[in-house]
Design an enzyme around this catalytic site. Structure first.
Site, PDB file in Angstrom:
ATOM      1  N   LYS A 155     -12.128   6.293  -3.983  1.00  0.00           N
ATOM      2  CA  LYS A 155     -13.347   5.462  -4.028  1.00  0.00           C
ATOM      3  C   LYS A 155     -13.247   4.259  -3.085  1.00  0.00           C
ATOM      4  O   LYS A 155     -14.145   4.015  -2.285  1.00  0.00           O
ATOM      5  CB  LYS A 155     -13.586   4.990  -5.472  1.00  0.00           C
ATOM      6  CG  LYS A 155     -13.957   6.147  -6.403  1.00  0.00           C
ATOM      7  CD  LYS A 155     -14.078   5.720  -7.833  1.00  0.00           C
ATOM      8  CE  LYS A 155     -12.759   5.497  -8.524  1.00  0.00           C
ATOM      9  NZ  LYS A 155     -11.873   6.667  -8.657  1.00  0.00           N
ATOM     10  N   ILE A 156     -12.128   3.523  -3.170  1.00  0.00           N
ATOM     11  CA  ILE A 156     -12.020   2.299  -2.356  1.00  0.00           C
ATOM     12  C   ILE A 156     -11.754   2.646  -0.888  1.00  0.00           C
ATOM     13  O   ILE A 156     -12.365   2.076   0.019  1.00  0.00           O
ATOM     14  CB  ILE A 156     -10.918   1.370  -2.921  1.00  0.00           C
ATOM     15  CG1 ILE A 156     -11.287   0.943  -4.346  1.00  0.00           C
ATOM     16  CG2 ILE A 156     -10.719   0.153  -2.033  1.00  0.00           C
ATOM     17  CD1 ILE A 156     -10.190   0.206  -5.099  1.00  0.00           C
ATOM     18  N   CYS A 205      -4.078   3.949  -1.686  1.00  0.00           N
ATOM     19  CA  CYS A 205      -3.626   5.005  -2.611  1.00  0.00           C
ATOM     20  C   CYS A 205      -2.941   4.352  -3.813  1.00  0.00           C
ATOM     21  O   CYS A 205      -2.517   3.199  -3.751  1.00  0.00           O
ATOM     22  CB  CYS A 205      -2.709   5.992  -1.897  1.00  0.00           C
ATOM     23  SG  CYS A 205      -1.327   5.224  -1.097  1.00  0.00           S
ATOM     24  N   THR A 232      -4.309  -3.787  -0.286  1.00  0.00           N
ATOM     25  CA  THR A 232      -5.073  -4.289  -1.446  1.00  0.00           C
ATOM     26  C   THR A 232      -4.849  -3.360  -2.636  1.00  0.00           C
ATOM     27  O   THR A 232      -5.584  -3.425  -3.620  1.00  0.00           O
ATOM     28  CB  THR A 232      -6.589  -4.348  -1.152  1.00  0.00           C
ATOM     29  OG1 THR A 232      -7.017  -3.053  -0.721  1.00  0.00           O
ATOM     30  CG2 THR A 232      -6.936  -5.378  -0.122  1.00  0.00           C
ATOM     31  N   ARG A 234      -1.395  -1.695  -4.352  1.00  0.00           N
ATOM     32  CA  ARG A 234      -0.334  -2.124  -5.271  1.00  0.00           C
ATOM     33  C   ARG A 234       0.838  -2.619  -4.427  1.00  0.00           C
ATOM     34  O   ARG A 234       1.179  -2.004  -3.409  1.00  0.00           O
ATOM     35  CB  ARG A 234       0.142  -0.968  -6.161  1.00  0.00           C
ATOM     36  CG  ARG A 234      -0.791  -0.637  -7.308  1.00  0.00           C
ATOM     37  CD  ARG A 234      -0.848  -1.754  -8.361  1.00  0.00           C
ATOM     38  NE  ARG A 234      -1.806  -1.462  -9.410  1.00  0.00           N
ATOM     39  CZ  ARG A 234      -3.085  -1.833  -9.424  1.00  0.00           C
ATOM     40  NH1 ARG A 234      -3.576  -2.539  -8.419  1.00  0.00           N
ATOM     41  NH2 ARG A 234      -3.867  -1.528 -10.424  1.00  0.00           N
ATOM     42  N   ASP A 258      -3.225  -8.512  -0.547  1.00  0.00           N
ATOM     43  CA  ASP A 258      -3.832  -8.988  -1.790  1.00  0.00           C
ATOM     44  C   ASP A 258      -2.897  -8.693  -2.956  1.00  0.00           C
ATOM     45  O   ASP A 258      -3.077  -9.201  -4.049  1.00  0.00           O
ATOM     46  CB  ASP A 258      -5.182  -8.292  -2.014  1.00  0.00           C
ATOM     47  CG  ASP A 258      -5.967  -8.906  -3.162  1.00  0.00           C
ATOM     48  OD1 ASP A 258      -6.016 -10.152  -3.231  1.00  0.00           O
ATOM     49  OD2 ASP A 258      -6.519  -8.160  -3.997  1.00  0.00           O
ATOM     50  N   GLU A 263       4.414 -10.158  -7.358  1.00  0.00           N
ATOM     51  CA  GLU A 263       3.209 -10.891  -7.776  1.00  0.00           C
ATOM     52  C   GLU A 263       3.094 -11.102  -9.285  1.00  0.00           C
ATOM     53  O   GLU A 263       2.387 -12.012  -9.731  1.00  0.00           O
ATOM     54  CB  GLU A 263       1.951 -10.171  -7.288  1.00  0.00           C
ATOM     55  CG  GLU A 263       1.643  -8.902  -8.050  1.00  0.00           C
ATOM     56  CD  GLU A 263       0.323  -8.237  -7.616  1.00  0.00           C
ATOM     57  OE1 GLU A 263      -0.028  -8.287  -6.440  1.00  0.00           O
ATOM     58  OE2 GLU A 263      -0.335  -7.655  -8.479  1.00  0.00           O
ATOM     59  N   HIS A 295      -4.407 -10.977  -5.699  1.00  0.00           N
ATOM     60  CA  HIS A 295      -5.043  -9.880  -6.445  1.00  0.00           C
ATOM     61  C   HIS A 295      -6.496 -10.208  -6.791  1.00  0.00           C
ATOM     62  O   HIS A 295      -6.910 -10.119  -7.949  1.00  0.00           O
ATOM     63  CB  HIS A 295      -4.235  -9.586  -7.725  1.00  0.00           C
ATOM     64  CG  HIS A 295      -4.266  -8.133  -8.069  1.00  0.00           C
ATOM     65  ND1 HIS A 295      -3.145  -7.374  -8.282  1.00  0.00           N
ATOM     66  CD2 HIS A 295      -5.306  -7.274  -8.228  1.00  0.00           C
ATOM     67  CE1 HIS A 295      -3.485  -6.135  -8.562  1.00  0.00           C
ATOM     68  NE2 HIS A 295      -4.798  -6.057  -8.528  1.00  0.00           N
TER      69      HIS A 295
HETATM   70  P1  NAD Z   1      -8.874   6.644  -6.313  1.00  0.00           P
HETATM   71  O1  NAD Z   1      -8.116   7.341  -7.397  1.00  0.00           O
HETATM   72  O2  NAD Z   1     -10.355   6.813  -6.238  1.00  0.00           O
HETATM   73  O3  NAD Z   1      -8.269   7.045  -4.897  1.00  0.00           O
HETATM   74  C1  NAD Z   1      -6.902   7.095  -4.633  1.00  0.00           C
HETATM   75  C2  NAD Z   1      -6.698   8.078  -3.490  1.00  0.00           C
HETATM   76  O4  NAD Z   1      -5.304   8.051  -3.138  1.00  0.00           O
HETATM   77  C3  NAD Z   1      -7.043   9.530  -3.871  1.00  0.00           C
HETATM   78  O5  NAD Z   1      -7.922  10.077  -2.909  1.00  0.00           O
HETATM   79  C4  NAD Z   1      -5.700  10.225  -3.875  1.00  0.00           C
HETATM   80  O6  NAD Z   1      -5.765  11.586  -3.484  1.00  0.00           O
HETATM   81  C5  NAD Z   1      -4.956   9.391  -2.839  1.00  0.00           C
HETATM   82  N1  NAD Z   1      -3.516   9.607  -2.876  1.00  0.00           N
HETATM   83  C6  NAD Z   1      -2.734   9.946  -3.922  1.00  0.00           C
HETATM   84  N2  NAD Z   1      -1.478  10.101  -3.523  1.00  0.00           N
HETATM   85  C7  NAD Z   1      -1.443   9.858  -2.207  1.00  0.00           C
HETATM   86  C8  NAD Z   1      -0.413   9.872  -1.227  1.00  0.00           C
HETATM   87  N3  NAD Z   1       0.843  10.156  -1.534  1.00  0.00           N
HETATM   88  N4  NAD Z   1      -0.756   9.555   0.048  1.00  0.00           N
HETATM   89  C9  NAD Z   1      -2.032   9.267   0.376  1.00  0.00           C
HETATM   90  N5  NAD Z   1      -3.036   9.248  -0.507  1.00  0.00           N
HETATM   91  C10 NAD Z   1      -2.748   9.541  -1.781  1.00  0.00           C
HETATM   92  O7  NAD Z   1      -8.489   5.099  -6.459  1.00  0.00           O
HETATM   93  P2  NAD Z   1      -9.329   3.855  -5.970  1.00  0.00           P
HETATM   94  O8  NAD Z   1     -10.303   3.457  -7.013  1.00  0.00           O
HETATM   95  O9  NAD Z   1      -9.791   4.077  -4.590  1.00  0.00           O
HETATM   96  O10 NAD Z   1      -8.191   2.733  -5.974  1.00  0.00           O
HETATM   97  C11 NAD Z   1      -7.102   2.767  -5.075  1.00  0.00           C
HETATM   98  C12 NAD Z   1      -6.071   1.743  -5.509  1.00  0.00           C
HETATM   99  O11 NAD Z   1      -6.609   0.426  -5.338  1.00  0.00           O
HETATM  100  C13 NAD Z   1      -5.755   1.796  -7.010  1.00  0.00           C
HETATM  101  O12 NAD Z   1      -4.733   2.718  -7.263  1.00  0.00           O
HETATM  102  C14 NAD Z   1      -5.309   0.414  -7.316  1.00  0.00           C
HETATM  103  O13 NAD Z   1      -3.891   0.367  -7.168  1.00  0.00           O
HETATM  104  C15 NAD Z   1      -5.936  -0.452  -6.214  1.00  0.00           C
HETATM  105  N6  NAD Z   1      -6.888  -1.436  -6.716  1.00  0.00           N
HETATM  106  C16 NAD Z   1      -6.730  -2.735  -6.329  1.00  0.00           C
HETATM  107  C17 NAD Z   1      -7.623  -3.708  -6.757  1.00  0.00           C
HETATM  108  C18 NAD Z   1      -7.498  -5.151  -6.323  1.00  0.00           C
HETATM  109  O14 NAD Z   1      -8.124  -6.029  -6.929  1.00  0.00           O
HETATM  110  N7  NAD Z   1      -6.753  -5.455  -5.271  1.00  0.00           N
HETATM  111  C19 NAD Z   1      -8.683  -3.355  -7.588  1.00  0.00           C
HETATM  112  C20 NAD Z   1      -8.822  -2.007  -7.966  1.00  0.00           C
HETATM  113  C21 NAD Z   1      -7.910  -1.056  -7.517  1.00  0.00           C
END
Ligand code: NAD
Length: 328
Positions: A155-156, A205, A232, A234, A258, A263, A295
């Site tokens: 999604k992100i 990811c 942004t 983990r 971020d 952290e 964050h």
């Molecule tokens: P999501 O589950 O929609 O997408 C994650 C993507 O990563 C998927 O398409 C998955 O196939 C891919 N992936 C898995 N393993 C992988 C690998 N080894 N190599 C490459 N890609 C791989 O998640 P999202 O909602 O897009 O969120 C992504 C990350 O953003 C979350 O896991 C979270 O850690 C982080 N996040 C951060 C904040 C913030 O405030 N900074 C907020 C929300 C989420």
């Protein structure tokens, strides 16, 4: 349904109290304390606890919740790497999360970090405040027609691909699954090719065994000189010691974080009066091309109200014994 809401900040209270108007069956008590083995027992008498990315939802905490008959953990975030899921399953504690609230909130922050690093906005702001109008040290490069490498196109990551495309960048991506919605403007490549070709690398990811320390000295060496790296997702996707080595090798035009490995004790705390011993964050911040935020990628009005609504709906689904796609 009675929920004990740990680590409540003023903005959490505001968004949840607003959303609670639509959920009269739910009562939420807010506490500033975060959940950990010393504070988990406070949940006695509640049906559920609400926790966040920085909370400690490890096995000892889950054991205490189980003894206090709390069978539901509501994570008000997407990530759940701080929850011992195996143990939760053994104990029959249900864990629910908010998988997607506003992907654009995080993606826009990722681009903000990329731009701020590239054009040294944090330095420029301070210089002008000091009546220093010189441009030395502020030169960046155009993103237009450069290559953005997006790692993880869920999604992100997908939102970040759209933003980079809007900037006129060539967008390449690496993911274990391809996102069909992006096929018109994103080219999927191997991780090696992405590292070698990208002028901007943005991590989207999740943190898993397979992604732990995916940015390390070996992968850093494969990157283009003068690359901008943004994380942004983990902190532990990036091995901090190796990042510092890469910065010292002049690999990066900029690094925008971020999230970062150490952290946990910092997130959302004011530690400005403390002497932080052994701080690798301080080491990172000593470099002129590094910018760190704490964050805050998710921190928009839209995201907070969406988090509150989904968390309360998760609580209702759990109370009704309904399965949910938000179950972890
Ligand atoms: P999501 O589950 O929609 O997408 C994650 C993507 O990563 C998927 O398409 C998955 O196939 C891919 N992936 C898995 N393993 C992988 C690998 N080894 N190599 C490459 N890609 C791989 O998640 P999202 O909602 O897009 O969120 C992504 C990350 O953003 C979350 O896991 C979270 O850690 C982080 N996040 C951060 C904040 C913030 O405030 N900074 C907020 C929300 C989420």
């Amino acid at each position: 349904m009675n929920i004990l809401f740990y680590d409540a900040k003023s903005y959490d209270k505001e968004s949840f109290q607003d959303a609670l108007k639509a959920f009269p069956e739910i009562h939420v008590e807010f506490t500033k304390t975060d959940i950990d083995p010393r504070t988990a027992a406070m949940a006695e008498g509640f049906d559920a606890v609400c926790a966040f990315v920085s909370s400690d939802v490890s096995a000892p905490v889950l054991d205490i919740l189980y003894k206090k008959n709390v069978k539901l953990v509501l994570m008000r975030c997407a990530g759940f790497n701080n929850v011992d899921m195996e143990h939760a399953k053994e104990l029959g504690i249900r864990v629910m999360r908010v998988p997607g609230y506003s992907p654009e909130a995080v993606a826009e922050h990722a681009m903000a970090l990329a731009l701020a690093c590239n054009r040294r906005i944090y330095k420029a702001y301070n210089k002008v405040r000091e009546n220093d109008f010189s441009l030395a040290g502020l030169m960046g490069f155009n993103f237009y027609e450069k290559t953005a490498g997006i790692i993880g196109t869920g999604k992100i990551g997908a939102a970040m691909c759209r933003i980079c495309h809007g900037f006129g960048m060539k967008v390449i991506a690496y993911d274990v699954y391809q996102n069909a919605a992006l096929k018109d403007f994103v080219e999927y490549v191997s991780l090696e090719e992405l590292l070698a070709k990208s002028d901007l690398i943005s991590l989207h990811c999740p943190l898993m065994d397979s992604t732990y320390h995916m940015v390390n000295i070996d992968t850093i060496r494969q990157m283009k000189d003068g690359v901008i790296l943004v994380n942004t997702s983990r902190g532990a996707l990036v091995k901090t010691e190796d990042l510092i080595e890469g910065i010292r090798l002049h690999k990066f035009a900029g690094v925008g974080l971020d999230v970062y490995e150490e952290e946990t004790n910092n997130v959302f705390e004011d530690r400005s009066g403390e002497i932080l011993e052994h701080s690798t964050t301080a080491r990172l911040l000593s470099f002129p091309n590094v910018m760190i935020t704490s964050h805050q990628g998710f921190f928009t009005r839209e995201a907070l109200s969406s988090i509150a609504e989904t968390t309360l709906q998760n609580a209702m689904d759990a109370a009704a014994g309904k399965p949910s796609c938000n179950d972890v």
